[in-house]
Design a protein around this motif. Sequence first.
Motif, PDB file in Angstrom:
ATOM      1  N   GLY A  31       0.814  -1.216   0.000  1.00  0.00           N
ATOM      2  CA  GLY A  31       0.000   0.000   0.000  1.00  0.00           C
ATOM      3  C   GLY A  31       0.841   1.257   0.000  1.00  0.00           C
ATOM      4  O   GLY A  31       0.461   2.278   0.595  1.00  0.00           O
ATOM      5  N   ALA A  32       1.983   1.221  -0.666  1.00  0.00           N
ATOM      6  CA  ALA A  32       2.898   2.361  -0.713  1.00  0.00           C
ATOM      7  C   ALA A  32       2.354   3.466  -1.612  1.00  0.00           C
ATOM      8  O   ALA A  32       1.508   3.228  -2.477  1.00  0.00           O
ATOM      9  N   ALA A  33       2.867   4.659  -1.427  1.00  0.00           N
ATOM     10  CA  ALA A  33       2.480   5.788  -2.278  1.00  0.00           C
ATOM     11  C   ALA A  33       2.902   5.551  -3.722  1.00  0.00           C
ATOM     12  O   ALA A  33       2.194   5.927  -4.656  1.00  0.00           O
ATOM     13  N   GLU A  34       4.065   4.915  -3.903  1.00  0.00           N
ATOM     14  CA  GLU A  34       4.579   4.625  -5.237  1.00  0.00           C
ATOM     15  C   GLU A  34       5.195   3.234  -5.263  1.00  0.00           C
ATOM     16  O   GLU A  34       5.711   2.762  -4.255  1.00  0.00           O
ATOM     17  N   GLY A  35       5.156   2.639  -6.421  1.00  0.00           N
ATOM     18  CA  GLY A  35       5.867   1.391  -6.670  1.00  0.00           C
ATOM     19  C   GLY A  35       6.673   1.577  -7.939  1.00  0.00           C
ATOM     20  O   GLY A  35       6.293   2.368  -8.810  1.00  0.00           O
ATOM     21  N   SER A  36       7.785   0.882  -8.048  1.00  0.00           N
ATOM     22  CA  SER A  36       8.607   1.042  -9.247  1.00  0.00           C
ATOM     23  C   SER A  36       9.294  -0.266  -9.601  1.00  0.00           C
ATOM     24  O   SER A  36       9.361  -1.190  -8.797  1.00  0.00           O
ATOM     25  N   ALA A  37       9.792  -0.289 -10.826  1.00  0.00           N
ATOM     26  CA  ALA A  37      10.597  -1.410 -11.293  1.00  0.00           C
ATOM     27  C   ALA A  37      11.566  -0.884 -12.342  1.00  0.00           C
ATOM     28  O   ALA A  37      11.247   0.065 -13.067  1.00  0.00           O
ATOM     29  N   VAL A  38      12.737  -1.489 -12.385  1.00  0.00           N
ATOM     30  CA  VAL A  38      13.725  -1.161 -13.409  1.00  0.00           C
ATOM     31  C   VAL A  38      14.207  -2.464 -14.029  1.00  0.00           C
ATOM     32  O   VAL A  38      14.151  -3.523 -13.403  1.00  0.00           O
ATOM     33  N   ARG A  39      14.648  -2.361 -15.288  1.00  0.00           N
ATOM     34  CA  ARG A  39      15.235  -3.517 -15.986  1.00  0.00           C
ATOM     35  C   ARG A  39      16.673  -3.162 -16.332  1.00  0.00           C
ATOM     36  O   ARG A  39      16.931  -2.106 -16.924  1.00  0.00           O
ATOM     37  N   ASP A  40      17.600  -4.029 -15.956  1.00  0.00           N
ATOM     38  CA  ASP A  40      18.999  -3.735 -16.241  1.00  0.00           C
ATOM     39  C   ASP A  40      19.373  -4.199 -17.645  1.00  0.00           C
ATOM     40  O   ASP A  40      18.551  -4.779 -18.366  1.00  0.00           O
ATOM     41  N   THR A  41      20.595  -3.950 -18.030  1.00  0.00           N
ATOM     42  CA  THR A  41      21.044  -4.255 -19.392  1.00  0.00           C
ATOM     43  C   THR A  41      21.195  -5.754 -19.642  1.00  0.00           C
ATOM     44  O   THR A  41      21.372  -6.169 -20.786  1.00  0.00           O
ATOM     45  N   ASP A  42      21.103  -6.560 -18.583  1.00  0.00           N
ATOM     46  CA  ASP A  42      21.111  -8.015 -18.732  1.00  0.00           C
ATOM     47  C   ASP A  42      19.693  -8.587 -18.727  1.00  0.00           C
ATOM     48  O   ASP A  42      19.521  -9.808 -18.775  1.00  0.00           O
TER      49      ASP A  42
END
Length: 121
Positions: A31-42
């Motif tokens: 229930g966070a204010a924001e959620g995120s995800a990143v994808r690396d170069t692999d």
Amino acid sequence: MGERTETVTDQLDAEDAKIVTLARSARARIGAAEGSAVRDTDGRTYTGCTVRTATLRLSALQVAVANAFSSGAEGLEAAAVVTEAEEVDSDSVAAVRDLASGAPIFRAGGDGRVVEVSRSS
């Protein structure tokens, strides 16, 4: 049959759609204010949520970038944040740009629909 309006979300490739989904799930999990995800170069993905304690304040993207970096990622291909904010804050953008000057940053609302794609100028 009604006419369908195409959105930014409709134009995402499968890997970009995946990080938006991961960001939405990360946000919902606690229930966070924001959620995120990143994808690396692999091709590996890392998630994060907003952290707000008495002594620590990190955006969801800062956490996801820190997770990627601490796992040995040398660069990022893309980032996504799910938020109700009208824009991704500058510190979050700077965290992504530290590892990837040209990676797109997808901003999506709580429903997971991408409303903006930021790219380095």
